[in-house]
Design an enzyme around this catalytic site. Structure first.
Site, PDB file in Angstrom:
ATOM      1  N   GLY A 715      15.406 117.960  32.317  1.00 22.32           N
ATOM      2  CA  GLY A 715      15.329 119.446  32.553  1.00 22.32           C
ATOM      3  C   GLY A 715      14.503 119.931  31.491  1.00 22.32           C
ATOM      4  O   GLY A 715      13.854 119.398  30.420  1.00 22.32           O
ATOM      5  N   SER A 716      14.250 121.344  31.460  1.00 23.16           N
ATOM      6  CA  SER A 716      13.546 121.995  30.326  1.00 23.16           C
ATOM      7  C   SER A 716      14.028 122.053  29.106  1.00 23.16           C
ATOM      8  O   SER A 716      13.516 121.824  28.178  1.00 23.16           O
ATOM      9  CB  SER A 716      13.170 123.729  30.892  1.00 23.16           C
ATOM     10  OG  SER A 716      12.917 123.739  31.911  1.00 23.16           O
ATOM     11  N   PHE A 717      15.400 121.835  29.019  1.00 21.99           N
ATOM     12  CA  PHE A 717      15.995 121.985  27.702  1.00 21.99           C
ATOM     13  C   PHE A 717      16.870 120.571  27.315  1.00 21.99           C
ATOM     14  O   PHE A 717      17.504 120.470  26.143  1.00 21.99           O
ATOM     15  CB  PHE A 717      17.151 123.302  27.630  1.00 21.99           C
ATOM     16  CG  PHE A 717      16.591 124.553  27.715  1.00 21.99           C
ATOM     17  CD1 PHE A 717      15.288 124.801  27.024  1.00 21.99           C
ATOM     18  CD2 PHE A 717      16.830 125.461  28.682  1.00 21.99           C
ATOM     19  CE1 PHE A 717      14.851 126.004  26.884  1.00 21.99           C
ATOM     20  CE2 PHE A 717      16.046 126.670  28.628  1.00 21.99           C
ATOM     21  CZ  PHE A 717      14.970 126.812  27.953  1.00 21.99           C
ATOM     22  N   GLY A 718      16.959 119.628  28.159  1.00 18.47           N
ATOM     23  CA  GLY A 718      17.695 118.503  28.022  1.00 18.47           C
ATOM     24  C   GLY A 718      17.555 117.542  28.985  1.00 18.47           C
ATOM     25  O   GLY A 718      17.047 117.743  30.057  1.00 18.47           O
ATOM     26  N   VAL A 720      19.699 114.040  30.907  1.00 18.81           N
ATOM     27  CA  VAL A 720      21.054 113.679  31.331  1.00 18.81           C
ATOM     28  C   VAL A 720      21.044 112.233  31.601  1.00 18.81           C
ATOM     29  O   VAL A 720      20.103 111.497  31.915  1.00 18.81           O
ATOM     30  CB  VAL A 720      21.219 114.528  32.766  1.00 18.81           C
ATOM     31  CG1 VAL A 720      22.851 114.061  33.150  1.00 18.81           C
ATOM     32  CG2 VAL A 720      21.234 115.815  32.517  1.00 18.81           C
ATOM     33  N   LYS A 734      24.834 115.239  28.974  1.00 17.98           N
ATOM     34  CA  LYS A 734      23.531 116.170  28.834  1.00 17.98           C
ATOM     35  C   LYS A 734      23.202 116.595  27.374  1.00 17.98           C
ATOM     36  O   LYS A 734      23.986 117.105  26.711  1.00 17.98           O
ATOM     37  CB  LYS A 734      23.739 117.263  29.641  1.00 17.98           C
ATOM     38  CG  LYS A 734      22.533 118.403  29.563  1.00 17.98           C
ATOM     39  CD  LYS A 734      22.836 119.726  30.519  1.00 17.98           C
ATOM     40  CE  LYS A 734      21.646 120.642  30.368  1.00 17.98           C
ATOM     41  NZ  LYS A 734      21.980 121.578  31.217  1.00 17.98           N
ATOM     42  N   ASP A 835      20.229 130.157  38.345  1.00 19.66           N
ATOM     43  CA  ASP A 835      19.162 128.970  38.133  1.00 19.66           C
ATOM     44  C   ASP A 835      19.609 128.111  39.480  1.00 19.66           C
ATOM     45  O   ASP A 835      19.507 126.814  39.323  1.00 19.66           O
ATOM     46  CB  ASP A 835      18.948 128.302  36.975  1.00 19.66           C
ATOM     47  CG  ASP A 835      17.947 127.449  37.217  1.00 19.66           C
ATOM     48  OD1 ASP A 835      16.926 127.736  37.861  1.00 19.66           O
ATOM     49  OD2 ASP A 835      17.594 126.572  36.164  1.00 19.66           O
TER      50      ASP A 835
END
Length: 991
Positions: A715-718, A720, A734, A835
């Protein structure tokens, strides 16, 4: 002779058209035809054009509208009711029209089943029932219509298997069953249809092999069986057929290889679509001699080896070989390019996402002058981009990104008059950005980021008045930003000049970009004041001017950016106060003003209420603000004049107060630490499922040092990863990208949200790892992935098909609804997820749904009257799911989640993303669904549902759940139901 036998003979004489006489038998006279048509009319419930008003006994039926008769016998021979908007069912009495040879009911709203009695029409030659709502199965009695030559039942709700008996229709020439819900195999008896020329079965759920006999049909010219579940190898007989013109088998489960002589006998073949299958091996060299080919799609398979010589394809228009495992090692590896020199009609050519290496030959310039799309990205090409590419004067798109190309971007690229899209990013280009780009009057997007470009930005780009996106980031550019760029009226997407060495001031003309959505000037050497005109960029959502040398104050005009989501002005030399006007930016998610020289009191309203959304560190003269910011209180006492005695008194008083404050703070800290420790112990004691705190080392071992093979999402910030611990237990790990701006806040927000909420349909947090710059969450592992992967699987993920029926989808919808109901109504303070989308709905081993990813979640404090204004959802990753009021500056609310849930419901049952290419202009997912309800619901329901289980009674249930989705996704938040109401409605659908 027995009585029973006599009765059977009488029945045969009565109903068999060849045996019955014309005397005394009502079905063989004009009156019977009239009576049958009147019964047919009685089954029509809506005749919007009044076509059937003439169908009445007062006139001869041969004068009725859309009815033709045999002149001598006055019997009905033809009925044409196409495209009249009729609603009703087909009466079985249609079978009494024994002289009928032509029946066309196309493009109406006939429902019900196709009557078995239609098999009595032994003179019928043409039957067209396409684009209706006919349900049930295809009646085997159609095989009794021995004269039938044209049969079109496409775009209906037919299910079940295709009757094997239809193989007896020796005069059948055209068959179309496309876009139904048919299952089972293609009947092997179709190999007996010696007159067949067109067989169109695409967009069903047919399975099994392709019958070998189809390739031996002497007149078969058009075979379309794409978008099914056809498996096995393609029969060799098809490749030996000399009559076939179209072979369309894309998106099935075909396996095996294509024989070397696949195209040897295909002298008439124009279309060969087998993309999106499981084919492997080499591309047959005989393809280069199939001179009639116009369209070839071999994309998204596992073809390997070299691309063969393609030198005898004079009519080819589309050639797609992308997303395979093709190579070009060895001598002559790029000869396929030169061999296409005679393909003067070529318009689209793609070899993207393969394993091609080496230098691009100059022969690329010999490709067709008609070529519009040249796509060669995601390979391993090196060397320079050949100047001969400028010969391709009709190019609208060039895509060479993600290669290792070097050298300069030649000025001759600016001579391509129709060029609209340039994708050259992620290479090693050096030199200057060509001035000649300014000659491209149709230029829409320029992607040159992540190269080694130097020099200044050409002012000539200002001539590209249709330019929407300019990305020159991560290069070595210097000099000033030309003001001409800010005069481009169409620059409405992105202006990204970050990570260069640009200097000087930002021109005041920046305010002319009133359509741009993102401006990124970070990590340059820009100076001067931030222009006041930046506030005129009224569509701006993202502004990053960090890591420069801007000075002066923060312009008050920023409060005019009503839709702004992200502002980063950190690491500059800004001074002065923070204007309270920034409190009015209701849509702002991130405000980073750290590492400046700001002073004065920090505002307390708007975004400043949320300490996780605001960064102010490094501004030593700031004070006040909300307590969580940790800033000192502002000195509010007034200076008073007086003698030395007063000064001494004041000094003593100040010293005493300071001492008291210090002691009080020390006591407060000790008490708070004790309470915090006690709270932590209690929380751990009350959470028996809590794992021991994981070390970074343990997580590395569990993911094989965060190997790409263990990555299950990003994703945008991390990212998984699937973690496998020493004891065999599984977890989802994550890992936050702490170098990505906003990742730290996302980590804190997710921890804060998950700390105090517990529900069976929310993802469970097992542990947290925080070691310096390394931040990670350990979550319960979900073996069935997420809803996004289930609804929109990638080709490489489709080895094992996961079929989710209607009840399972309803159960997933209920699980998500219950999770949101808990967040909105049952928590101490309401929690807004912000979200919700398919990728954030995780599925466990029993296919139960769990809502995850709380990186943007917001807690609405009940006791704060302005809490709803504090922050709003971000746009990243949520386009299409974000409530429309957020784009107009509204604050976060639970009704925003309801909107996202509505879109999720519509996507679950139609398998259409809200950003699907179907939806442009005024058309969106909600409007598209609404247009088809209730009469044409079969047109929009996911084919997998229709193929696996569709029954007539399912239409009502499907309409109910889609209507719930539409209610939730209403444009006005006031008109949306609450999640508690939604949960009740979905529960009724499950009953």
């Amino acid at each position: 002779m027995s009585t029973k036998t006599i009765i059977l003979i009488l029945i045969c004489l009565t109903f068999h058209p060849l045996l019955g006489g014309s005397q005394g038998l009502p079905r063989f006279n004009n009156n019977t035809d009239q009576e049958s048509l009147l019964v047919f009319k009685s089954r029509i419930t809506d005749d919007p054009l009044g076509v059937l008003e003439t169908w009445n006994p007062s006139s001869s039926l041969c004068n009725w509208t859309s009815v033709n008769c045999n002149v001598t016998k006055q019997r009905v021979t033809s009925i044409n009711l196409e495209n009249l908007g009729l609603v009703g069912t087909i009466a079985p009495h249609i079978g009494n029209l024994s002289f009928l040879s032509y029946l066309n009911l196309q493009n109406n709203s006939f429902s019900g089943s196709l009557p078995q009695e239609i098999g009595q029409l032994f003179r019928l030659r043409t039957l067209i029932l396409a684009s209706n709502r006919i349900r049930g199965t295809i009646p085997a009695s159609l095989s009794l219509c021995s004269k039938l030559s044209y049969l079109d039942l496409s775009i209906n709700i037919l299910e079940g298997t295709i009757p094997n008996e239809l193989g007896a229709l020796s005069e059948l020439e055209d068959v179309s069953f496309m876009q139904n819900f048919l299952t089972g195999p293609i009947p092997s008896s179709f190999g007996n249809l010696s007159s067949l020329s067109n067989l169109i079965l695409r967009s069903n759920s047919l399975k099994g092999p392709i019958p070998e006999g189809l390739g031996r049909l002497p007149f078969l010219i058009n075979l379309q069986i794409g978008l099914n579940n056809i498996s096995g190898e393609i029969p060799c007989s098809l490749f030996n057929s000399s009559s076939l013109i179209v072979i369309a088998m894309a998106v099935n489960r075909l396996t095996g290889t294509l024989p070397r002589d696949t195209f040897t006998n295909q002298t008439s073949l124009t279309t060969f679509f087998v993309g999106g299958n499981l084919l492997s091996g080499r591309i047959p060299p005989s393809i280069g001699n199939a001179s009639s080919l116009t369209r070839v799609d071999l994309a998204n398979n596992s073809f390997s080896g070299q691309i063969p010589w393609l030198g005898n394809l004079p009519n080819i228009q589309i050639l797609s070989l992308q997303s395979n495992q093709l190579v070009n090692d060895g001598a002559g590896g790029m000869d396929f390019l030169a061999s296409l020199a005679n393909s003067t009609q070529l318009q689209v050519f793609s070899v993207a996402e393969n394993q091609l290496t080496g230098k691009l030959p100059s022969s690329i310039g010999n490709l067709s002058r008609q070529l519009s799309l040249l796509v060669m990205n995601n390979n391993f090409f090196h060397g320079s981009l050949p100047g001969e590419i400028s010969n391709l004067v009709n190019l609208t798109l060039i895509a060479f990104e993600h290669n290792s190309l070097t050298g300069t971007i030649l000025p001759s690229i600016g001579t391509l008059p129709n060029l609209q899209y340039i994708f050259l990013h992620e290479n090693k280009f050096s030199g200057k950005v060509p001035e000649s780009l300014g000659n491209l009057t149709y230029l829409a997007e320029v992607h040159l980021s992540n190269n080694l470009l130097e020099g200044t930005i050409p002012s000539s780009l200002g001539n590209c008045q249709r330019l929407q996106l300019l990305d020159l980031s991560v290069n070595l550019l210097n000099g000033t930003i030309p003001g001409d760029i800010f005069g481009i009226p169409g620059l409405g997407k992105v202006l990204n000049l970050s990570f260069n060495s640009l200097s000087g001031f930002v021109p005041s003309e920046v305010g002319d970009l009133n359509m741009v959505q993102a401006i990124d000037l970070a990590s340059n050497q820009l100076s001067g004041d931030i222009p006041v005109t930046i506030g005129d960029c009224s569509s701006l959502l993202y502004l990053n001017m960090s890591r420069n040398s801007f000075q002066g104050s923060i312009p008050n005009s920023l409060d005019k950016l009503k839709a702004i989501e992200y502002i980063d002005l950190s690491s500059n030399n800004l001074t002065g106060n923070i204007s309270a006007s920034l409190e009015s930016l209701k849509f702002l998610q991130v405000l980073n003003l750290s590492r400046n020289q700001l002073s004065g009191e920090v505002p307390k309203g708007g975004i400043f209420e949320n300490s996780t959304a605001v960064s102010l560190s490094g501004n030593l003269k700031l004070c006040g603000g909300v307590p969580n910011l940790g800033l000192p209180k502002c000195d509010s006492h007034e200076k008073k004049s007086g003698g030395s005695k007063l000064k001494i008194v004041l000094a003593a008083t100040f010293a005493s107060v300071a001492f008291i404050i210090i002691v009080s703070m020390l006591v407060f800290w000790l008490v708070r630490k004790k309470d915090s420790d006690l709270r932590a112990v209690n929380e751990k004691a009350n959470s028996p499922e809590m794992y021991p705190m994981c070390r970074q080392h343990d997580l590395k071992l569990a993911t094989r040092n965060f190997s790409p093979e263990y990555m299950i999402g990003e994703g945008s910030f991390g990212s998984v990863y699937k973690g496998v611990f020493e004891d065999g237990s599984l977890a989802a790990i994550k890992v936050f990208k702490m170098g990505q701006h906003g990742a730290s806040k996302s980590f804190i927000a997710e921890c804060e949200a998950l700390r105090s909420i517990r529900h069976r349909n929310l993802v469970k947090i097992i542990s947290v790892c925080s070691a310096g710059d390394f931040k990670a969450l350990v979550l319960k592992f979900m073996p069935n992935g997420n809803l996004e992967q289930l609804l929109h699987p990638r080709i490489e993920d489709c080895e094992v098909e996961k079929v989710v029926d209607m009840n399972q989808r309803l159960k997933i919808a209920q699980d998500v609804a219950l999770a949101l109901e808990y967040l909105h109504h049952d928590c101490e303070s309401p929690v807004v997820h912000c979200d919700l989308k398919p990728s954030n709905v995780l599925l466990d081993e029993e296919m139960s749904a769990h809502v995850g990813d709380f990186g943007l979640a917001r807690i609405l404090l009940k006791n704060s009257p302005n809490a709803h204004l504090s922050i709003s959802v971000g746009l990243k990753g949520s386009i299409g799911y974000m409530a429309p009021e957020y784009g107009m500056g509204a604050g976060v609310s639970t009704r925003g989640d309801v909107y996202s849930f509505g879109i999720l419901i519509l996507e679950m049952f139609t398998r259409k993303r809200p950003i699907d290419h179907l939806f442009s202009g005024d058309m969106d997912l909600q409007k598209w669904v609404s247009m088809h309800l209730p009469d044409h619901i079969y047109d929009i329901v996911d084919n997998e549902l229709k193929a696996k289980e569709w029954q007539a009674e399912h239409a009502d249930g499907m309409a109910r759940i889609l209507n719930i989705g539409l209610m939730c996704a209403r444009k006005s938040p006031e008109e949306r139901p609450t999640m508690r109401e939604v949960s009740v409605m979905i529960k009724k659908c499950l009953v």
